[in-house]
Design an enzyme around this catalytic site. Structure first.
Site, PDB file in Angstrom:
ATOM      1  N   LYS A   1       0.866  -1.187   0.000  1.00  0.00           N
ATOM      2  CA  LYS A   1       0.000   0.000   0.000  1.00  0.00           C
ATOM      3  C   LYS A   1       0.894   1.225   0.000  1.00  0.00           C
ATOM      4  O   LYS A   1       1.768   1.355   0.863  1.00  0.00           O
ATOM      5  CB  LYS A   1      -0.890  -0.023   1.250  1.00  0.00           C
ATOM      6  CG  LYS A   1      -1.545   1.311   1.592  1.00  0.00           C
ATOM      7  CD  LYS A   1      -2.613   1.141   2.672  1.00  0.00           C
ATOM      8  CE  LYS A   1      -2.522   2.211   3.754  1.00  0.00           C
ATOM      9  NZ  LYS A   1      -3.529   2.017   4.816  1.00  0.00           N
TER      10      LYS A   1
ATOM     11  N   LYS B   1       1.333   5.277   0.312  1.00  0.00           N
ATOM     12  CA  LYS B   1       0.734   6.538   0.737  1.00  0.00           C
ATOM     13  C   LYS B   1       0.902   7.518  -0.417  1.00  0.00           C
ATOM     14  O   LYS B   1       1.999   7.608  -1.001  1.00  0.00           O
ATOM     15  CB  LYS B   1       1.453   7.057   1.982  1.00  0.00           C
ATOM     16  CG  LYS B   1       1.186   6.216   3.223  1.00  0.00           C
ATOM     17  CD  LYS B   1      -0.267   6.322   3.647  1.00  0.00           C
ATOM     18  CE  LYS B   1      -0.495   5.706   5.018  1.00  0.00           C
ATOM     19  NZ  LYS B   1      -1.897   5.856   5.452  1.00  0.00           N
TER      20      LYS B   1
ATOM     21  N   ASP C   1      -3.331   4.945  -0.500  1.00  0.00           N
ATOM     22  CA  ASP C   1      -4.051   5.587   0.608  1.00  0.00           C
ATOM     23  C   ASP C   1      -3.694   7.067   0.643  1.00  0.00           C
ATOM     24  O   ASP C   1      -2.524   7.424   0.795  1.00  0.00           O
ATOM     25  CB  ASP C   1      -3.653   4.924   1.934  1.00  0.00           C
ATOM     26  CG  ASP C   1      -4.445   5.458   3.127  1.00  0.00           C
ATOM     27  OD1 ASP C   1      -5.342   6.305   2.931  1.00  0.00           O
ATOM     28  OD2 ASP C   1      -4.163   5.010   4.260  1.00  0.00           O
TER      29      ASP C   1
ATOM     30  N   GLU D   1      -7.842   4.317  -1.128  1.00  0.00           N
ATOM     31  CA  GLU D   1      -8.321   4.532   0.238  1.00  0.00           C
ATOM     32  C   GLU D   1      -8.446   6.021   0.568  1.00  0.00           C
ATOM     33  O   GLU D   1      -7.490   6.781   0.396  1.00  0.00           O
ATOM     34  CB  GLU D   1      -7.334   3.851   1.188  1.00  0.00           C
ATOM     35  CG  GLU D   1      -7.740   3.841   2.649  1.00  0.00           C
ATOM     36  CD  GLU D   1      -6.721   3.076   3.526  1.00  0.00           C
ATOM     37  OE1 GLU D   1      -5.893   2.307   2.967  1.00  0.00           O
ATOM     38  OE2 GLU D   1      -6.737   3.265   4.745  1.00  0.00           O
TER      39      GLU D   1
ATOM     40  N   GLY E   1      -4.256  -0.568  10.184  1.00  0.00           N
ATOM     41  CA  GLY E   1      -3.336  -0.508  11.320  1.00  0.00           C
ATOM     42  C   GLY E   1      -3.016   0.927  11.635  1.00  0.00           C
ATOM     43  O   GLY E   1      -3.289   1.835  10.837  1.00  0.00           O
TER      44      GLY E   1
HETATM   45  O1  OSB Z   1      -4.425   5.692   7.103  1.00  0.00           O
HETATM   46  O2  OSB Z   1      -4.095   3.623   7.333  1.00  0.00           O
HETATM   47  C1  OSB Z   1      -3.808   4.776   7.643  1.00  0.00           C
HETATM   48  C2  OSB Z   1      -0.847   4.765  10.042  1.00  0.00           C
HETATM   49  C3  OSB Z   1      -1.197   5.781  10.905  1.00  0.00           C
HETATM   50  C4  OSB Z   1      -2.358   6.472  10.665  1.00  0.00           C
HETATM   51  C5  OSB Z   1      -3.163   6.152   9.585  1.00  0.00           C
HETATM   52  C6  OSB Z   1      -2.830   5.121   8.726  1.00  0.00           C
HETATM   53  C7  OSB Z   1      -1.620   4.444   8.944  1.00  0.00           C
HETATM   54  C8  OSB Z   1      -1.114   3.405   8.058  1.00  0.00           C
HETATM   55  C9  OSB Z   1      -0.125   2.431   8.632  1.00  0.00           C
HETATM   56  O3  OSB Z   1      -1.385   3.326   6.885  1.00  0.00           O
HETATM   57  C10 OSB Z   1      -0.721   1.100   8.844  1.00  0.00           C
HETATM   58  C11 OSB Z   1       0.177   0.244   9.702  1.00  0.00           C
HETATM   59  O4  OSB Z   1       1.127  -0.323   9.158  1.00  0.00           O
HETATM   60  O5  OSB Z   1      -0.058   0.148  10.924  1.00  0.00           O
HETATM   61 MG    MG Z   2      -5.838   4.814   5.787  1.00  0.00          MG
END
Ligand code: OSB
Ligand code: MG
Length: 391
Positions: free
Chosen positions: A180, A182, A208, A233, A310
């Site tokens: 995934k 960002k 995301d 996302e 997460g």
């Molecule tokens: O948007 O999913 C999210 C981490 C902190 C706050 C928001 C998000 C995230 C992650 C990391 O995408 C997911 C993980 O590896 O815990």
């Molecule tokens: Mg997210």
């Protein structure tokens, strides 16, 4: 069990690499851990709130304050949450778990508006204590249907494309089953295209945006269709279901909501409005594992796939997430990565990816409660504030 005390532990755990999203960059995870002490033993829960109110309105200092001032006193007052126990007749029904003690937590805390992450942490600790006392694992209690879960990894915004590709290649090497990325305006089409090329046509890839886009960006987001993504996302604001629905009708890639899904009712509403066709389930954001089970069940009825998100959890939150991800509706790999993706040392025994047929998977803990043991020496060593005990 009777709840005798509630402790708040704030710790800082260094991340192995900075994690950058459209809303900020973190180098340390500031975690809030809740321990409940009951006459039948202790339980631990982890609050998923971040250091700052950027991902959502909640943040770790606010969560600690609302637990200290409102939630813990209410729960300690209502010690009767321990008065109703699983009757033996129902004890073997996985759906009945939590009904006695942990399910009575949410109603006791409902007088406080919002603050779902704070409530979720408290409920998780009670659930852990309760299940430990019953000798049952979270997986068993939630209704897990598998022993191992598929793991993806959430990859932050990198300083350069080269560093991004290096990082992704490392995760592929480790066995992660889905990547995934960002994204944010200015860091989208190019990195997504480059990672698609690296993964090949069949590699599972999703993005995301953490609310970084607006309706004007719909054509750009629709152009990501070219990369065969599993989903996009949360491109738009938390409150904005309408623009998500517009995007969903303008592109082929499934739209998935994260921030917007506050509970089962908002999930059903978003699905019915066509704003989401996949749901990211983060128990902490929804006020706890019991509400997350409701979201899972609702999505199954509506035939909407879910996956486990997460929030950079330590082993405490991770253990419970992995148990949840073993439910039948979780048909996509989660952001349930190994401890080493985040931390050199975890506050529990580390979660390690499997090998052979279990490459890219984590094992669902089998011991009672979360199934992991909190390393109290590390909780003390990493404390960023003195612990608070409420009785
Ligand atoms: O948007 O999913 C999210 C981490 C902190 C706050 C928001 C998000 C995230 C992650 C990391 O995408 C997911 C993980 O590896 O815990
Ligand atoms: Mg997210």
């Amino acid at each position: 069990p009777r709840i005798e005390a509630i402790e708040l532990h704030r710790i800082e755990v260094p991340l192995v690499r900075p994690f950058e999203t459209s809303f900020g960059r973190e180098t340390v995870r500031e975690a809030l851990l809740v321990r409940v002490r009951t006459d039948a033993g202790d339980g631990w829960g982890e609050c998923v709130a971040g250091r700052d109110p950027f991902y959502s309105a909640e943040y770790v200092g606010g969560a600690a304050s609302v637990i200290e001032r409102y939630l813990a006193p209410a729960l300690l007052d209502a010690r009767a949450v321990g008065a109703t126990r699983v009757s033996p007749a129902r004890a073997d029904d996985p759906r009945a778990v939590g009904v006695p003690l942990a399910a009575s937590v949410a109603p006791v805390l409902a007088f406080v508006a919002g603050h779902r992450m704070a409530k979720g942490a408290v409920e998780a600790a009670v659930l852990d204590a309760e299940l430990r006392a019953q000798g049952r694992s979270m997986g068993e209690a939630f209704g897990a249907v598998r022993d191992w879960v598929d793991c993806g990894v959430s990859v932050g915004i990198a300083p350069t494309l080269e560093e991004l590709l290096d990082e992704v290649a490392g995760y592929v090497e480790e066995g992660y089953r889905r990547i995934k990325l960002k994204i944010k305006p200015g860091w989208d089409v190019v990195p997504v295209g480059a990672v698609r090329e690296l993964l090949g046509r069949d590699g599972l890839l999703q993005v995301d945006a953490n609310t970084a886009y607006t309706a004007d960006d719909i054509p750009l987001l629709a152009s990501l269709d070219a990369f065969g993504l599993l989903l996009i996302e949360q491109p738009f604001a938390e409150e904005d279901l309408a623009t998500h629905a517009l995007l969903a009708s303008a592109c082929e890639t499934p739209v998935c909501l994260d921030e917007s899904i506050l509970d089962a009712a908002t999930a059903v509403d978003a699905i019915e409005r066509g704003a989401t066709s996949v749901v990211n389930i983060k128990p902490g954001r929804m006020g706890g594992y019991l509400e997350a089970l409701r979201v899972h069940d609702a999505c199954r009825i509506l035939d909407v796939p879910v996956w486990c998100g997460g929030m950079l959890e330590t082993g405490i939150g991770r253990a419970a997430n992995v148990a949840l991800a073993a439910l039948p509706g979780f048909v996509l790999p989660g952001d349930t990565s190994a401890s080493s993706r985040y931390y050199a040392d975890d506050v529990t025994e580390p979660f390690v990816l499997g090998t052979g047929e279990h490459r890219g998977q984590l094992r669902v803990p089998e011991a009672p409660g979360t199934g992991v043991t909190v390393r109290e020496d590390l909780v003390r060593e990493w404390a960023s504030a003195p612990p608070i005990t409420l009785t």
